[in-house]
Write a protein that holds these residues in place. Structure first.
Motif: not given
Length: 228
Positions: A62, A71, A94, A98, A104
């Protein structure tokens, strides 16, 4: 580090080989289906049947508002016509990334069969009811971990003792309330617009098949070969 230590390390890397489970499978790109989901499901099933450790584990990448990628390894919870499903706390790094940039990339690597699958696309939340159902379907240990990390995952930890206390309380609650929910636990769905399948070949004539969304093509996907 000394120059000798550097050279020893480089020699170690050059001497390493990727272990395969016997003969590599043959992937004829002409037999690839019109859409990627059936092929992905077949490859994952074959990885599980071949004894691949954790075939449902994947790398999730992301990026936040600063565009710096991050990651981590997570587990696939489902793959259907809506997309590829995974869960995490929306307050984690994450989850925050997002929220800032809802895109992603996922990557699977099945070493024993020399296969990789890489995909990317837009990510959306499945909703509170599905998120709660996802958590209920997990193991008691996973539930306890979600309860302990709710609202705290990726935050700075004061001490390891603090973690032990939080998990002890979470395990006790998970035992008492197997249907307990973690308010921040969220099921995410990645709707892929690109999926690539990679099959290694002994003489390095690797096969790469890429699917890209195209409403004008059969199944809604354009299929093409890539140079390895």
């Amino acid at each position: 580090m000394s120059e000798h230590e550097d050279e020893e390390f480089r020699a170690l890397l050059r001497g390493l080989r990727v272990p395969h489970a016997g003969e590599l499978p043959v992937f004829d790109p002409a037999t690839a289906p019109d859409a990627p989901l059936p092929l992905f499901r077949r490859w994952l099933r074959e990885a599980a049947e071949a004894g691949e450790p954790g075939p449902h584990t994947m790398t999730l990448a992301t990026a936040g508002a600063d565009c710096r990628p991050s990651q981590r390894t997570v587990m696939l919870h489902d793959a259907d016509e809506r997309g590829w499903h995974f869960g995490t706390h929306r307050t984690s790094r994450k989850g925050r990334e997002l929220a800032e940039r809802p895109y992603a990339s996922l990557a699977f690597h099945w070493m024993r069969s020399g296969r990789q699958v890489r995909l990317g696309g837009r990510v959306g939340e499945a909703g509170p009811e599905e998120s709660a159902a996802d958590l209920r379907g997990r193991s008691p240990a996973a539930l306890a971990a979600a309860l302990a990390g709710s609202g705290r995952q990726s935050e700075v930890l004061g001490s390891y003792e603090e973690l032990l206390r939080a998990f002890e309380a979470a395990y006790e609650r998970a035992d008492r309330e197997p249907d307990a929910t973690a308010p921040t636990w969220t099921l995410y769905v990645l709707e892929a617009d690109e999926v690539e399948f990679y099959q290694e070949e002994a003489r390095r004539r690797h096969v790469r098949v890429r699917y890209r969304r195209d409403p004008g093509e059969p199944g809604g996907w354009r299929r093409e070969l890539l140079w390895p």
